[in-house]
Design an enzyme around this catalytic site. Sequence first.
Site, PDB file in Angstrom:
ATOM      1  N   CYS A  86       2.673 -57.577  10.958  1.00  0.00           N
ATOM      2  CA  CYS A  86       1.261 -57.728  11.326  1.00  0.00           C
ATOM      3  C   CYS A  86       0.355 -57.540  10.111  1.00  0.00           C
ATOM      4  O   CYS A  86       0.347 -58.384   9.224  1.00  0.00           O
ATOM      5  CB  CYS A  86       0.924 -56.778  12.473  1.00  0.00           C
ATOM      6  SG  CYS A  86      -0.592 -57.268  13.307  1.00  0.00           S
ATOM      7  N   TYR A  87      -0.400 -56.438  10.019  1.00  0.00           N
ATOM      8  CA  TYR A  87      -1.220 -56.250   8.807  1.00  0.00           C
ATOM      9  C   TYR A  87      -0.325 -56.284   7.568  1.00  0.00           C
ATOM     10  O   TYR A  87      -0.713 -56.815   6.517  1.00  0.00           O
ATOM     11  CB  TYR A  87      -1.968 -54.916   8.866  1.00  0.00           C
ATOM     12  CG  TYR A  87      -2.830 -54.676   7.640  1.00  0.00           C
ATOM     13  CD1 TYR A  87      -4.096 -55.235   7.536  1.00  0.00           C
ATOM     14  CD2 TYR A  87      -2.355 -53.917   6.562  1.00  0.00           C
ATOM     15  CE1 TYR A  87      -4.882 -55.048   6.402  1.00  0.00           C
ATOM     16  CE2 TYR A  87      -3.137 -53.720   5.426  1.00  0.00           C
ATOM     17  CZ  TYR A  87      -4.395 -54.289   5.355  1.00  0.00           C
ATOM     18  OH  TYR A  87      -5.159 -54.104   4.233  1.00  0.00           O
ATOM     19  N   GLU A 179       8.605 -53.507  16.919  1.00  0.00           N
ATOM     20  CA  GLU A 179       8.975 -52.140  17.289  1.00  0.00           C
ATOM     21  C   GLU A 179       8.587 -51.777  18.710  1.00  0.00           C
ATOM     22  O   GLU A 179       9.047 -50.773  19.239  1.00  0.00           O
ATOM     23  CB  GLU A 179       8.347 -51.126  16.308  1.00  0.00           C
ATOM     24  CG  GLU A 179       6.832 -51.114  16.244  1.00  0.00           C
ATOM     25  CD  GLU A 179       6.260 -52.190  15.322  1.00  0.00           C
ATOM     26  OE1 GLU A 179       7.006 -53.122  14.977  1.00  0.00           O
ATOM     27  OE2 GLU A 179       5.080 -52.105  14.980  1.00  0.00           O
ATOM     28  N   SER A 230      11.172 -18.234  19.564  1.00  0.00           N
ATOM     29  CA  SER A 230      10.393 -18.202  20.805  1.00  0.00           C
ATOM     30  C   SER A 230      11.278 -18.436  22.013  1.00  0.00           C
ATOM     31  O   SER A 230      10.871 -18.223  23.142  1.00  0.00           O
ATOM     32  CB  SER A 230       9.325 -19.295  20.759  1.00  0.00           C
ATOM     33  OG  SER A 230       9.945 -20.569  20.835  1.00  0.00           O
ATOM     34  N   GLY A 231      12.497 -18.907  21.765  1.00  0.00           N
ATOM     35  CA  GLY A 231      13.352 -19.275  22.884  1.00  0.00           C
ATOM     36  C   GLY A 231      13.203 -20.740  23.226  1.00  0.00           C
ATOM     37  O   GLY A 231      13.928 -21.279  24.046  1.00  0.00           O
ATOM     38  N   SER A 236      15.001 -22.415  18.266  1.00  0.00           N
ATOM     39  CA  SER A 236      16.399 -22.030  18.507  1.00  0.00           C
ATOM     40  C   SER A 236      17.348 -22.848  17.652  1.00  0.00           C
ATOM     41  O   SER A 236      18.272 -22.318  17.034  1.00  0.00           O
ATOM     42  CB  SER A 236      16.772 -22.237  19.978  1.00  0.00           C
ATOM     43  OG  SER A 236      15.939 -21.468  20.794  1.00  0.00           O
ATOM     44  N   LYS A 376      11.998 -35.085  18.219  1.00  0.00           N
ATOM     45  CA  LYS A 376      12.425 -34.132  19.252  1.00  0.00           C
ATOM     46  C   LYS A 376      13.830 -34.448  19.801  1.00  0.00           C
ATOM     47  O   LYS A 376      14.664 -33.563  19.931  1.00  0.00           O
ATOM     48  CB  LYS A 376      11.418 -34.148  20.393  1.00  0.00           C
ATOM     49  CG  LYS A 376      11.660 -33.101  21.448  1.00  0.00           C
ATOM     50  CD  LYS A 376      10.948 -31.838  21.074  1.00  0.00           C
ATOM     51  CE  LYS A 376      11.152 -30.747  22.087  1.00  0.00           C
ATOM     52  NZ  LYS A 376      10.483 -29.514  21.675  1.00  0.00           N
TER      53      LYS A 376
END
Length: 520
Positions: A86-87, A179, A230-231, A236, A376
Site C-alpha cells: 500500500c503506502y 496481512e 504477580s501470578g 510467571s 502474548k
Amino acid sequence: MTDIAHDRLLIIDFGSQVTQLIARRLRELNVYCEIHPFQNVTDAFLAEFAPKAVILSGGPASVIDTESPRPPQSVFTLGVPILGICYGQQVMMHELGGEVLRGHGTAEFGRAYVTPTEERIDLLTGWFLDTREQVWMSHGDHVSHIAPGFKVYGTSPNAPFAITADLDRQFYAVQFHPEVHHTPNGATLYENFVKLAGFEGDWTMGAYREQAIAAIREQVGDAKVICGLSGGVDSSVAAVLIHEAIGDQLTCVFVDHGLLRKGEAEEVVKMFRDHYHMPLIHADEQELFLGELDGVSDPETKRKIIGKLFIDVFQKHAADVGGAKFLAQGTLYPDVIESVSFSGGPSVTIKSHHNVGGLPEKMGLKLVEPLRELFKDEVRALGRELGLPASFIGRHPFPGPGLAIRCPGEITRQKLDILREADAVYIDQIRKHDLYDEIWQAFVAILPVRTVGVMGDGRTYDFACALRAVTSVDGMTADYYPFSHEFLGETATRIINEVPGINRVTYDITSKPPGTIEWE
Ligand code: XMP
C-alpha cells in the site's frame, strides 16, 4: 534491537493501523521480524540490523506531500528482497522513478478482486487457482507509472498496478493489504516472500528458549536479579525462563495486597516455591494496603495508592535480597513497539495502569526483559515449552490493582470476602460448562448497593453483584460473552445460595467501547 535471531526481517512502519498484523503473519511462518518506525531507520541502523529482507508497511500519508515519510535510499541498495504494501508500494515507486497520483475517483476502500497477467511469478505461487483473488484495498492515491525495471503481475479494476515486481532486484510491491483477514490468501503471499528471501522458518519456541537463556546469562553474568511476580502469565513465564538461565541468582517477590482472588496467593507460592524451587519472598502486606485504602472510593485514587504502595513494598523486600543489579519484567512486544504518530499529542488517560514503572531508575537497577520480542500467544507457547501447567498458561488476565477495581465504592474486608466467594463460584460454573478458554476474561464485581430479597420465609437485605465476561483479542476492544439464559440462571442461583451476603445477580452486557472491561 536484539541479537537473539540471526535471520531477521525488518518491517519499516509508516503508521498503518495493521502493521502489527504483518509481524503476526511472519511469526506464524516461524520467521523472526522486528517493526521499527521509519524515523529510526537510518543508514547506520540498517547496517547494524542487517536484515535478510525488508517490508515497507502501509500508512496514512501521501507520498505526493513533500513532508511525507520515506525510507532511506540505502534500503534499496542493500541487495535484499523488499516487499512494499500500500503506502509502502507507493513510496517504492516514487523513490525508484515511478509516479503516484492523487485519488480522483480511483480511491479504493474495502474488498476488491485482483486478476493475474500472463506471467506467473514465485511470489504468487498458490494464488489465482480460482482465477481471481479477493484482496483488501485501502488507498486514496494510486500509482500511475511504475518504476523502471518493474512489470505488472496482477490488476484490479481500480488498481492497474495491484501487483508489480522487479524480479532482478527481488523488489515486490502490492497495492492491497495481504496481512488482513479480508485478503483470505494473504498468508500465502507472505510465505512465498520469505521463502524466496531464503528464510528457513526456524524461529521456534524451542530455539527461542535456548537463545533467550544464553542472552540472559550473558547480560546478567553472576549478578543477582529480582522479579516482581504477580501470578499472571507474563511475569510467571519470565521468572521460569530466567530461573532456568541463572538459577538461584533470581529471587521473586510476590506482593499479596489482600486484593487477590480466592486461593491465589497459596497457588502462586506453592507453584514457584515448592514446584520450581525458586527463592520467593511472599510479602504479606494486606494490612498495609487495606489500611491505606480504607474509606477511599474514587477509582483513580485507589489505583494511585496501590501503585505507590506496591513500589514501596517491592523496594523494601528487594532490599532483603541485597545487591541485586537487575529487575526482571514480563514486558511484551506490543508494549515495546513505538507507535508512529502523525497527529502527535498524548492520548487521554482513561485509567492509570499499575506497574512497576519508575522502579529501575529509583533503585539503580537495569532491566531484564526476556519476553520483549514476543506476542502474548508466543509467551503462552514459551510457557508450554518450559513445562508450565496448561491451566496456568491459559489463565485470564488479572489486573495489578486486583479486586480493588471490582469493588466500586469503598473497599471493606467484608465486601472483598463476599466478592472472592462469588467469583470462585462463577469461575467454577464457567469451567464446568467448558467455556473458560472461549472467554478473554470473566469476573464478578460487587456493587455498592444493597437490595431487598426474600429467602425462605425471611426478608434479606444484601449486596447485588454483576457478572462480567468478555471476548477480546488484545483487551483494547471487547464484546460481552453471549451466555445462554440457562447458564446465567443456574449461576445466579448458585451464587445466591452459596454466597452469604449476595441476594441479587446481574449480567453486564456492555461492550468496550463504550464501557471498559473492569468496572473501575
Ligand atoms: P480495561 O478495564 O481498561 O482493561 O478495559 C483492559 C485490560 O487491562 C486489564 N487492566 C489492568 N492490568 N494493571 C494491569 O496489569 C492495571 O492497572 C489494569 N487495569 C486494567 C484488565 O483486567 C483488562 O484485561
